[in-house]
Design a protein around this motif. Structure first.
Motif, PDB file in Angstrom:
ATOM      1  N   GLU A  69       1.963   7.530   4.146  1.00  0.00           N
ATOM      2  CA  GLU A  69       2.547   6.367   4.802  1.00  0.00           C
ATOM      3  C   GLU A  69       2.278   5.083   4.032  1.00  0.00           C
ATOM      4  O   GLU A  69       2.660   3.996   4.458  1.00  0.00           O
ATOM      5  CB  GLU A  69       1.993   6.235   6.230  1.00  0.00           C
ATOM      6  CG  GLU A  69       2.293   7.417   7.130  1.00  0.00           C
ATOM      7  CD  GLU A  69       3.788   7.618   7.325  1.00  0.00           C
ATOM      8  OE1 GLU A  69       4.498   6.604   7.492  1.00  0.00           O
ATOM      9  OE2 GLU A  69       4.240   8.774   7.280  1.00  0.00           O
ATOM     10  N   GLY A  70       1.591   5.211   2.901  1.00  0.00           N
ATOM     11  CA  GLY A  70       1.250   4.030   2.115  1.00  0.00           C
ATOM     12  C   GLY A  70       0.025   3.301   2.608  1.00  0.00           C
ATOM     13  O   GLY A  70      -0.289   2.210   2.126  1.00  0.00           O
ATOM     14  N   GLU A  71      -0.701   3.899   3.571  1.00  0.00           N
ATOM     15  CA  GLU A  71      -1.914   3.288   4.094  1.00  0.00           C
ATOM     16  C   GLU A  71      -3.124   3.718   3.260  1.00  0.00           C
ATOM     17  O   GLU A  71      -3.210   4.866   2.812  1.00  0.00           O
ATOM     18  CB  GLU A  71      -2.152   3.730   5.537  1.00  0.00           C
ATOM     19  CG  GLU A  71      -1.071   3.354   6.524  1.00  0.00           C
ATOM     20  CD  GLU A  71      -1.360   3.939   7.888  1.00  0.00           C
ATOM     21  OE1 GLU A  71      -1.490   3.159   8.833  1.00  0.00           O
ATOM     22  OE2 GLU A  71      -1.465   5.184   7.995  1.00  0.00           O
ATOM     23  N   TRP A  72      -4.055   2.797   3.096  1.00  0.00           N
ATOM     24  CA  TRP A  72      -5.319   3.127   2.443  1.00  0.00           C
ATOM     25  C   TRP A  72      -6.312   3.551   3.518  1.00  0.00           C
ATOM     26  O   TRP A  72      -6.584   2.797   4.457  1.00  0.00           O
ATOM     27  CB  TRP A  72      -5.842   1.931   1.666  1.00  0.00           C
ATOM     28  CG  TRP A  72      -5.059   1.651   0.422  1.00  0.00           C
ATOM     29  CD1 TRP A  72      -4.109   0.709   0.258  1.00  0.00           C
ATOM     30  CD2 TRP A  72      -5.163   2.349  -0.818  1.00  0.00           C
ATOM     31  NE1 TRP A  72      -3.590   0.760  -1.012  1.00  0.00           N
ATOM     32  CE2 TRP A  72      -4.228   1.755  -1.711  1.00  0.00           C
ATOM     33  CE3 TRP A  72      -5.937   3.404  -1.282  1.00  0.00           C
ATOM     34  CZ2 TRP A  72      -4.053   2.188  -3.019  1.00  0.00           C
ATOM     35  CZ3 TRP A  72      -5.767   3.841  -2.595  1.00  0.00           C
ATOM     36  CH2 TRP A  72      -4.844   3.234  -3.451  1.00  0.00           C
ATOM     37  N   ILE A  73      -6.854   4.760   3.393  1.00  0.00           N
ATOM     38  CA  ILE A  73      -7.835   5.254   4.347  1.00  0.00           C
ATOM     39  C   ILE A  73      -9.145   5.522   3.620  1.00  0.00           C
ATOM     40  O   ILE A  73      -9.177   5.820   2.428  1.00  0.00           O
ATOM     41  CB  ILE A  73      -7.341   6.522   5.075  1.00  0.00           C
ATOM     42  CG1 ILE A  73      -7.210   7.695   4.090  1.00  0.00           C
ATOM     43  CG2 ILE A  73      -6.039   6.265   5.798  1.00  0.00           C
ATOM     44  CD1 ILE A  73      -6.967   9.027   4.758  1.00  0.00           C
TER      45      ILE A  73
END
Length: 341
Positions: free
Chosen positions: A241-245
């Protein structure tokens, strides 16, 4: 270097990794890959992680915690040495990309400034009579070692060899996951361009922007990376999703991720996932990535089980060694300086 008191840290909004439960990155027990009792079940889990995430934690890897802890102790002791002692084994003084590099020597994200980390690179320690050395293959040769501490070399040799065995075991699992013969990769990784990298990230304080982080966003260049990280965290992974986790440490587990060459081999079926490091722990951060990459002359071309009927492969074939060398040339300043001479 002492850790000192915790410092005030303010991250730019684009650097804030979303805190999620660590099992958002799969945890896989690979112990049955060693004894062959249930390889298919493990391979199915590896396939799912490789296709969806590109990252996983592995347990049951068979490497004693005492060996890992001992290597971390050696890394900390090395980075605590005076700078002139470390620079005596600078990577630029050695023809085969081995040795120490200081802060800002590497730039993993060309859009940003260089990385706030120092490191020490170790490879297969080959003597002058080795056939690959005699053939003049780049990146093949002896290691540089710091002077006055034979225990460093002994610990590094033992740890490196244990990780080579683990890398080969993982490649066997990935072969099964790809519906290939279990030993499909064996003759392509029996003289691997393997590299153990010891890393130290100083703590950051104040406002931290994207141009000043420990390691910029990148995908790894090779095949499989096996990472040991200390308890201070800092690794972030970009999801689909293009999120940094956040990818926090899991006791007793290595982080494993796939690189560009595995993505090319599998026609993009297995993911080479972008990741970065931001040390906001207020402490010195240490990590030890091990890059298990194929033999120099191994051809990285679309595997038969990954072909899409009626479509050309997504990537042109490359040779593993020259591809890896080109990535080092693009990211290390000392190699760029030499190219300009």
């Amino acid at each position: 270097m002492g850790s000192g008191a915790l410092a005030e840290v303010e991250l730019s909004e684009d650097l804030q990794g979303r805190e999620v439960a660590f099992d958002s990155i799969p945890v896989i027990d690979i112990s049955t890959l060693a004894d062959g009792s249930d390889e298919a079940a493990v391979a199915a889990k590896l396939r799912d992680a490789a296709e969806r995430v590109g990252f996983l934690y592995v347990t049951g890897h068979g490497i004693p915690q005492t060996m890992i802890d001992g290597m971390f102790a050696q890394a900390r002791a090395f980075f605590d040495r005076p700078q002139d002692e470390k620079m005596a084994v600078h990577i630029g003084k050695w023809p085969v990309h081995r040795g120490y590099f200081p802060l800002f020597e590497e730039n993993t994200d060309p859009a940003m400034t260089a990385d706030l980390k120092e490191g020490f690179d170790i490879g297969r320690d080959l003597g002058p009579d080795d056939p690959e050395v005699l053939a003049g293959l780049p990146l093949h040769g002896a290691n540089q070692w710091p002077q006055g501490d034979p225990s460093f070399r002994a610990a590094a040799d033992g740890y490196f060899n244990a990780l080579c065995r683990l890398g080969a075991r993982l490649m066997r699992g990935f072969a099964i996951a790809l519906d290939l013969e279990p030993d499909f990769f064996a003759d392509k990784i029996d003289r691997p361009l393997a590299q153990l990298r010891l890393l130290h990230y100083p703590p950051q304080s104040g406002h931290v922007a994207a141009k000043t982080i420990g390691c910029g966003a990148h995908t790894d260049y090779g095949c499989v990376t096996v990472l040991a990280q200390d308890a201070n965290g800092g690794l972030q992974v970009r999801n689909t999703e293009g999120e940094w986790i956040s990818a926090p440490p899991v006791p007793g587990a290595f982080v494993v991720n796939l690189g560009d060459q595995m993505a090319r081999w599998t026609n993009g079926r297995f993911q080479a996932t972008p990741h970065r490091v931001i040390n906001v722990s207020g402490k010195e951060r240490y990590s030890m990535p091990f890059f298990f990459d194929p033999n120099w002359e191994a051809e990285i071309a679309c595997l038969p089980s990954c072909e899409i009927p009626g479509e050309a492969p997504k990537f042109a074939p490359v040779l593993a060694g020259p591809y890896l060398q080109s990535r080092f040339d693009a990211t290390f300043t000392y190699r760029q300086d030499k190219a300009a001479l």
